[in-house]
Scaffold this motif. Structure first.
Motif, PDB file in Angstrom:
ATOM      1  N   TYR A  53       0.794  -1.418   0.009  1.00 45.18           N
ATOM      2  CA  TYR A  53       0.060  -0.069   0.094  1.00 45.18           C
ATOM      3  C   TYR A  53       0.765   1.333  -0.121  1.00 45.18           C
ATOM      4  O   TYR A  53       1.907   1.219   0.168  1.00 45.18           O
ATOM      5  CB  TYR A  53      -0.800   0.043   1.292  1.00 45.18           C
ATOM      6  CG  TYR A  53      -0.349   0.414   2.534  1.00 45.18           C
ATOM      7  CD1 TYR A  53       0.036   1.422   2.949  1.00 45.18           C
ATOM      8  CD2 TYR A  53      -0.151  -0.907   3.427  1.00 45.18           C
ATOM      9  CE1 TYR A  53       0.538   1.664   4.285  1.00 45.18           C
ATOM     10  CE2 TYR A  53       0.634  -0.824   4.630  1.00 45.18           C
ATOM     11  CZ  TYR A  53       0.770   0.697   5.083  1.00 45.18           C
ATOM     12  OH  TYR A  53       1.451   0.674   6.430  1.00 45.18           O
ATOM     13  N   TYR A  54       0.409   2.392  -0.565  1.00 46.89           N
ATOM     14  CA  TYR A  54       0.953   3.745  -0.569  1.00 46.89           C
ATOM     15  C   TYR A  54      -0.132   4.819  -0.329  1.00 46.89           C
ATOM     16  O   TYR A  54      -1.380   4.519  -0.755  1.00 46.89           O
ATOM     17  CB  TYR A  54       2.097   3.768  -1.576  1.00 46.89           C
ATOM     18  CG  TYR A  54       1.374   3.842  -2.948  1.00 46.89           C
ATOM     19  CD1 TYR A  54       0.988   4.988  -3.407  1.00 46.89           C
ATOM     20  CD2 TYR A  54       1.191   2.670  -3.594  1.00 46.89           C
ATOM     21  CE1 TYR A  54       0.443   5.144  -4.768  1.00 46.89           C
ATOM     22  CE2 TYR A  54       0.553   2.590  -4.847  1.00 46.89           C
ATOM     23  CZ  TYR A  54       0.179   3.792  -5.272  1.00 46.89           C
ATOM     24  OH  TYR A  54      -0.299   3.832  -6.582  1.00 46.89           O
ATOM     25  N   ILE A  55       0.265   5.809   0.241  1.00 45.47           N
ATOM     26  CA  ILE A  55      -0.802   7.105   0.238  1.00 45.47           C
ATOM     27  C   ILE A  55      -0.041   8.210  -0.633  1.00 45.47           C
ATOM     28  O   ILE A  55       0.913   8.442  -0.456  1.00 45.47           O
ATOM     29  CB  ILE A  55      -0.705   7.345   1.865  1.00 45.47           C
ATOM     30  CG1 ILE A  55      -1.423   6.194   2.580  1.00 45.47           C
ATOM     31  CG2 ILE A  55      -1.539   8.608   1.839  1.00 45.47           C
ATOM     32  CD1 ILE A  55      -1.058   6.275   4.194  1.00 45.47           C
ATOM     33  N   ALA A  56      -1.024   8.944  -1.360  1.00 39.56           N
ATOM     34  CA  ALA A  56      -0.783   9.956  -2.354  1.00 39.56           C
ATOM     35  C   ALA A  56      -1.751  10.879  -2.273  1.00 39.56           C
ATOM     36  O   ALA A  56      -2.898  10.765  -1.944  1.00 39.56           O
ATOM     37  CB  ALA A  56      -0.313   9.391  -3.734  1.00 39.56           C
ATOM     38  N   VAL A  57      -1.312  12.251  -2.508  1.00 40.41           N
ATOM     39  CA  VAL A  57      -2.314  13.209  -2.922  1.00 40.41           C
ATOM     40  C   VAL A  57      -2.436  13.146  -4.451  1.00 40.41           C
ATOM     41  O   VAL A  57      -1.509  13.574  -5.120  1.00 40.41           O
ATOM     42  CB  VAL A  57      -2.070  14.614  -2.303  1.00 40.41           C
ATOM     43  CG1 VAL A  57      -2.950  15.482  -2.779  1.00 40.41           C
ATOM     44  CG2 VAL A  57      -1.892  14.496  -0.823  1.00 40.41           C
ATOM     45  N   ASP A  58      -3.607  12.926  -5.181  1.00 36.27           N
ATOM     46  CA  ASP A  58      -3.805  12.924  -6.501  1.00 36.27           C
ATOM     47  C   ASP A  58      -3.750  14.386  -6.887  1.00 36.27           C
ATOM     48  O   ASP A  58      -3.574  15.210  -6.070  1.00 36.27           O
ATOM     49  CB  ASP A  58      -4.764  12.350  -6.865  1.00 36.27           C
ATOM     50  CG  ASP A  58      -4.776  10.977  -6.839  1.00 36.27           C
ATOM     51  OD1 ASP A  58      -3.546  10.362  -6.595  1.00 36.27           O
ATOM     52  OD2 ASP A  58      -5.876  10.146  -7.078  1.00 36.27           O
TER      53      ASP A  58
END
Length: 109
Positions: A11-16
């Motif tokens: 998993y990873y977290i990003a701001v589109d």
């Protein structure tokens, strides 16, 4: 993008892409984004929550068999911020816990 130190975690977290929304409401912004979300997979609403004092709409996009995207979409300073965690469904509990921790510690600057 925020990625775990252990590259084996799926998993990873990003701001589109952040974009201007002017005076449109959060509901209008989410409706605008639905077309793009539904093109990726099955779309489901998630509960709304607070992100640093602002309401964020929740959206889940399921792209079987190995990918899910959970979004918290918030408007701050007339700009939409689609914050996302992408993960393998087998690791949903830990991915959503990490996502919640990031959202709980979020600040607008």
């Amino acid at each position: 993008m925020i990625a775990p130190r252990d590259s084996a975690l799926p998993y990873y977290i990003a701001v589109d892409r952040v974009f201007d929304v002017g005076s449109r409401s959060l509901d209008e912004v989410v409706a605008q984004l639905e077309g793009g979300f539904s093109g990726e997979g099955t779309l489901t609403a998630r509960p709304a929550r607070q992100v640093a004092g602002f309401t964020a709409a929740g959206v889940l996009v399921d792209v079987p068999p190995r990918t899910r995207h959970a979004y918290a979409i918030s408007i701050y300073a007339e700009r939409a911020f689609p914050i996302r965690v992408t993960y393998h469904p087998d690791h949903e509990r830990e991915a959503l816990a990490a996502f919640a921790a990031v959202l709980d510690s979020w600040t607008w600057g």
